[in-house]
Design a protein around this motif. Structure first.
Motif, PDB file in Angstrom:
ATOM      1  N   HIS A  35       8.939  13.424  -0.186  1.00  0.00           N
ATOM      2  CA  HIS A  35      10.144  14.193  -0.508  1.00  0.00           C
ATOM      3  C   HIS A  35       9.808  15.557  -1.106  1.00  0.00           C
ATOM      4  CE1 HIS A  35      13.064  11.157   0.609  1.00  0.00           C
ATOM      5  NE2 HIS A  35      12.183  10.271   0.183  1.00  0.00           N
TER       6      HIS A  35
ATOM      7  N   GLU B 144      17.265  12.321   7.733  1.00  0.00           N
ATOM      8  CA  GLU B 144      18.308  11.347   7.949  1.00  0.00           C
ATOM      9  C   GLU B 144      19.679  11.995   7.844  1.00  0.00           C
ATOM     10  OE1 GLU B 144      19.151   6.959   6.241  1.00  0.00           O
ATOM     11  OE2 GLU B 144      18.277   8.494   4.987  1.00  0.00           O
TER      12      GLU B 144
ATOM     13  N   GLY C 294      14.502   1.527   1.200  1.00  0.00           N
ATOM     14  CA  GLY C 294      14.156   2.115   2.487  1.00  0.00           C
ATOM     15  C   GLY C 294      14.363   1.204   3.681  1.00  0.00           C
ATOM     16  N   LYS C 295      15.236   0.202   3.560  1.00  0.00           N
ATOM     17  CA  LYS C 295      15.457  -0.722   4.674  1.00  0.00           C
ATOM     18  C   LYS C 295      16.089  -0.002   5.855  1.00  0.00           C
ATOM     19  CE  LYS C 295      17.884  -3.469   2.050  1.00  0.00           C
ATOM     20  NZ  LYS C 295      17.696  -2.740   0.779  1.00  0.00           N
ATOM     21  N   THR C 296      17.143   0.754   5.566  1.00  0.00           N
ATOM     22  CA  THR C 296      17.807   1.495   6.637  1.00  0.00           C
ATOM     23  C   THR C 296      16.838   2.481   7.272  1.00  0.00           C
ATOM     24  OG1 THR C 296      19.821   1.297   5.346  1.00  0.00           O
ATOM     25  CG2 THR C 296      19.849   2.844   7.175  1.00  0.00           C
ATOM     26  N   LEU C 297      16.082   3.118   6.407  1.00  0.00           N
ATOM     27  CA  LEU C 297      15.113   4.108   6.880  1.00  0.00           C
ATOM     28  C   LEU C 297      14.090   3.465   7.808  1.00  0.00           C
ATOM     29  CD1 LEU C 297      14.588   7.122   6.304  1.00  0.00           C
ATOM     30  CD2 LEU C 297      12.989   6.421   4.538  1.00  0.00           C
TER      31      LEU C 297
ATOM     32  N   ALA D 183       7.246   6.306   3.247  1.00  0.00           N
ATOM     33  CA  ALA D 183       5.985   6.225   2.510  1.00  0.00           C
ATOM     34  C   ALA D 183       5.843   4.833   1.913  1.00  0.00           C
ATOM     35  CB  ALA D 183       5.971   7.279   1.417  1.00  0.00           C
TER      36      ALA D 183
ATOM     37  N   ALA E   4      14.871   5.484  -3.092  1.00  0.00           N
ATOM     38  CA  ALA E   4      16.077   6.305  -3.206  1.00  0.00           C
ATOM     39  C   ALA E   4      16.099   7.033  -4.557  1.00  0.00           C
ATOM     40  CB  ALA E   4      17.312   5.442  -3.044  1.00  0.00           C
TER      41      ALA E   4
ATOM     42  N   GLY F  25      18.034   0.680  -1.867  1.00  0.00           N
ATOM     43  CA  GLY F  25      17.330   1.944  -2.045  1.00  0.00           C
ATOM     44  C   GLY F  25      15.852   1.895  -1.767  1.00  0.00           C
TER      45      GLY F  25
HETATM   46  P1  ADP Z   1      18.176   0.773   1.633  1.00  0.00           P
HETATM   47  O1  ADP Z   1      18.715   0.743   3.028  1.00  0.00           O
HETATM   48  O2  ADP Z   1      17.028  -0.153   1.402  1.00  0.00           O
HETATM   49  O3  ADP Z   1      19.211   0.634   0.580  1.00  0.00           O
HETATM   50  P2  ADP Z   1      17.648   3.448   2.370  1.00  0.00           P
HETATM   51  O4  ADP Z   1      16.812   3.275   3.558  1.00  0.00           O
HETATM   52  O5  ADP Z   1      19.075   3.766   2.608  1.00  0.00           O
HETATM   53  O6  ADP Z   1      17.546   2.214   1.410  1.00  0.00           O
HETATM   54  O7  ADP Z   1      16.977   4.557   1.459  1.00  0.00           O
HETATM   55  C1  ADP Z   1      17.714   5.567   0.877  1.00  0.00           C
HETATM   56  C2  ADP Z   1      16.911   6.829   0.797  1.00  0.00           C
HETATM   57  O8  ADP Z   1      15.830   6.688  -0.100  1.00  0.00           O
HETATM   58  C3  ADP Z   1      16.273   7.206   2.106  1.00  0.00           C
HETATM   59  O9  ADP Z   1      17.141   7.965   2.872  1.00  0.00           O
HETATM   60  C4  ADP Z   1      15.061   7.991   1.690  1.00  0.00           C
HETATM   61  O10 ADP Z   1      15.409   9.325   1.420  1.00  0.00           O
HETATM   62  C5  ADP Z   1      14.689   7.350   0.378  1.00  0.00           C
HETATM   63  N1  ADP Z   1      13.618   6.373   0.546  1.00  0.00           N
HETATM   64  C6  ADP Z   1      13.701   5.052   0.300  1.00  0.00           C
HETATM   65  N2  ADP Z   1      12.522   4.454   0.529  1.00  0.00           N
HETATM   66  C7  ADP Z   1      11.685   5.400   0.959  1.00  0.00           C
HETATM   67  C8  ADP Z   1      10.317   5.393   1.370  1.00  0.00           C
HETATM   68  N3  ADP Z   1       9.586   4.271   1.365  1.00  0.00           N
HETATM   69  N4  ADP Z   1       9.767   6.564   1.743  1.00  0.00           N
HETATM   70  C9  ADP Z   1      10.487   7.697   1.734  1.00  0.00           C
HETATM   71  N5  ADP Z   1      11.776   7.765   1.369  1.00  0.00           N
HETATM   72  C10 ADP Z   1      12.384   6.634   0.972  1.00  0.00           C
END
Ligand code: ADP
Ligand code: MG
Ligand code: ZN
Length: 666
Positions: A408, A8, A272-275, A230, A433, A270
């Protein structure tokens, strides 16, 4: 956290390149692009006009002041009179103290030099010219005007200020005000542009026009796959359907199925919504358009709406694609609340609703939005045809955490002793996160210690760093405090170990952490628990109160150090009474409903005032009984308490095994 190791992060770097001209859209096929706001004021032109005004004023002032800037050559009054007598003086200006004179254009400078020879420095004498202004201190000379008149000198009276000290005068009346004006101008323009720009590279007023207002991001390909996310299997399953819509739209159209337009990803920060949103775009191989709601909050009215319009316009030209609105609660808050009316937010929200109604699902656009506060969203957003699907993105469970750690950890070098399951067990409640952060911290630690691989020790340490804050080596506790903390922590551990349903102790430490704890005891269940029995809850409450009980037994008084324990014990006891039906007084009656699940989880009490008082009493009874039990257990084991506390004072850290050895030593 450093995201250097995540794919990312690489993409983010791409996205942060700006369109240097800030000009017209360059099309979305060539990678990330930014677009200027639609209806906003034209900052470049404003800046140019201000610059011109500024320059013209400065030049005019310089011309006007130029005469004064030439320092006049001081001479004596007698010399001045002589010059007048001999008919060399053309003009004279007088004020209260001084007289300034200019000689006739064709005066012989050599003659003047001879006349002044004794009074002025040679360097000045050499520079004399016909334009030189001379100045003399005025004398009480009633004849002066007559004599000037006789010699045909033009003379006039001038005001004190304009001649008193040409340089100082120039500085005070022109340079200083101009500097002030400039600073004010620069300040205002910076403030204005900072609101619009993404914050980078404001190098003084001349870069104002180049400011790159952050519009929305486009990624032709996010490069994120579901395999990078994951756990979250349920969320992935719902999203897989979306991927299929984007990949094979014909399949759905031929049956006549209405494709969903949007889905709301709901879950704590944290997780993983954006992810996940990026992974949908990555899996479908479609472009990813994104904006973040909070960026609009302090914006000029109209800018947010125009960006939304702009983004949808572009997206429609590049279907199929994903539009992602992060932190949608920032713009999509319920409009009911009149007290916090925010025109900008409302306009943006209205524009978003209009856009969502303005395209057909079959056009191949899917709008995803993320929030951790679904309950504050405007109902209009959740109506059919808008964000009518909800995808819950929960904090990961034990297997989920292990899987996230594995994703990770695959990006760092792991030593042979690493056991990710143990780390996953110790990190109940951590988000994706957090876990990504832990792995990175562990790698940093390994480097610091000079290892070439990450070891289990590094990972365990980083768990503590992320959970409890960084170890604070420089904080010194006084010996008395240290002793109290040691007894307190051993109290927790002992009470926990002495109960049948207590959890095994994993680690005790009295090394202070930055996040405010002076020490802590880590209990680790052998497996992740989803259910707790009544006796386990009671055991946990008792253990929580064990710290305070140890202080009471050893020092005869309690400290403020137990406040967090008390809060947690009280919350558990209250839950037993109001939510879990574990009290005699109320039986299986539900008195509290958890609300605001993703905000703070604070429950809402639903009973009468009378039951509220009765609940308080019941909760207090549970806590008092637990405290009594803790004190009793510790009194029976006071030798072990002393022995282990002394050991802890020596070592500062005790592992679970050491603890058990010490406990069984006697
Ligand atoms: P949110 O948008 O929900 O606040 P993000 O998608 O920004 O969370 O997640 C932040 C980081 O945490 C990601 O870039 C990733 O590195 C890690 N992360 C979060 N959830 C997961 C997941 N299910 N599997 C792998 N990495 C994750
Ligand atoms: Mg996010
Ligand atoms: Zn405690």
């Amino acid at each position: 956290m450093s995201q250097n190791t995540t794919p990312e992060a690489d993409m983010k770097n791409n996205v942060s390149q700006s369109n240097p001209g800030g000009g017209a859209p360059t099309g979305s096929s060539g990678g990330p692009t930014r677009y200027p706001p639609y209806g906003g004021p034209n900052w470049t032109r404003l800046r140019n006009i201000a610059l011109i005004i500024f320059t013209v004023t400065i030049v005019m002032n310089l011309l006007a002041a130029g005469r004064l800037a030439n320092a006049a050559v001081p001479i004596q009054y007698s010399q001045f009179m002589k010059l007048v007598e001999e008919g060399h003086v053309d003009r004279a200006e007088l004020n209260e103290e001084r007289i300034y004179l200019t000689l006739k254009p064709h005066t012989d400078i050599t003659m003047v030099r001879d006349l002044l020879d004794t009074t002025i420095p040679p360097a000045v004498a050499a520079a004399l010219s016909s334009g030189t202004v001379y100045t003399a201190v005025i004398m009480d000379d009633p004849q002066l005007t007559t004599r000037l008149y006789e010699k045909d000198v033009t003379f006039s009276k001038i005001y004190n200020e304009t001649r008193s000290s040409p340089i100082l005068n120039f500085v005070l009346s022109w340079v200083l005000p101009m500097l002030l004006m400039y600073s004010f101008y620069a300040f205002v323009i910076r403030r204005l542009t900072r609101k619009m720009s993404s914050g980078g590279g404001m190098g003084g007023m001349f870069s104002v026009g180049k400011s790159k207002a952050k519009e929305y991001n486009v990624q032709t390909s996010t490069g994120v796959k579901f395999s990078d996310v994951a756990g979250q299997d349920e969320a992935k399953e719902s999203l897989l359907e979306m991927v299929d819509f984007l990949k094979n739209p014909g399949k759905y159209q031929s049956i006549g199925a209405r494709q969903p337009k949007g889905a709301l990803l709901v879950g704590p920060p944290g997780t993983g919504k954006t992810l996940l949103a990026k992974a949908v775009a990555g899996e479908a191989g479609v472009p990813f358009y994104s904006i973040t709601g909070s960026e609009f909050v302090e914006m000029f009215v109209g800018v947010g709406a125009s960006r939304v319009r702009d983004m949808f316009e572009q997206a429609k030209k590049n279907t199929p694609c994903i539009i992602f609105i992060d932190e949608i609660d920032a713009i999509g808050k319920s409009r009911d609340n009149r007290f916090s009316a925010n025109d900008e937010r409302e306009q943006t929200l209205n524009q978003l609703l209009a856009e969502m109604d303005g395209f057909e699902g079959k056009q191949g656009i899917i709008v995803l939005a993320a929030t951790n506060r679904p309950e504050v969203l405007d109902k209009a957003l959740l109506r059919p045809g808008r964000f009518d699907r909800r995808i819950i993105v929960e904090k990961p469970d034990l297997p989920g955490r292990e899987a996230i750690l594995a994703v990770h950890a695959a990006r760092v070098k792991l030593g042979p002793d690493v056991d990710l399951r143990q780390i996953a067990l110790a990190t109940s409640g951590a988000t994706g996160a957090d876990l990504a952060n832990m792995v990175n911290e562990a790698a940093l630690l390994a480097v610091k210690e000079g290892h070439d691989q990450v070891q289990q020790k590094d990972l365990m340490e980083s768990v503590e760093v992320v959970i409890a804050g960084r170890e604070k080596k420089d904080r010194v506790m006084n010996p008395k405090e240290r002793e109290m903390v040691a007894y307190h922590e051993v109290g927790h551990a002992l009470v926990s170990a002495q109960q049948r349903d207590g959890q095994p102790v994993q680690k005790i430490t009295i090394v202070p952490r930055t996040m405010g704890s002076l020490g802590y005891t880590m209990n680790m269940p052998e497996e992740e628990r989803y259910l707790m029995t009544q006796s386990e809850l009671l055991a946990q409450i008792t253990s929580l109160l064990g710290g305070r009980a140890a202080e009471q037994i050893k020092f005869g008084e309690v400290t403020t150090g137990a406040s967090n324990d008390i809060q947690r014990a009280t919350a558990l006891a209250r839950g037993m009474v109001t939510q879990y039906g574990m009290s005699d007084a109320f039986g299986p009656m539900g008195l509290e409903t958890p609300e605001n699940q993703y905000l703070d989880g604070r429950p809402v009490f639903g009973g009468s005032d009378a039951s509220s008082a009765a609940v308080d009493k019941e909760v207090r009874d549970i806590l008092m009984r637990a405290e009594e039990e803790a004190i009793k257990l510790l009194k029976e084991n006071v030798d072990a308490l002393d022995r282990i506390a002394q050991h802890l004072l020596d070592k500062e850290n005790i592992t679970g095994e050491e603890f058990m050895e010490l406990l069984n030593a006697a």
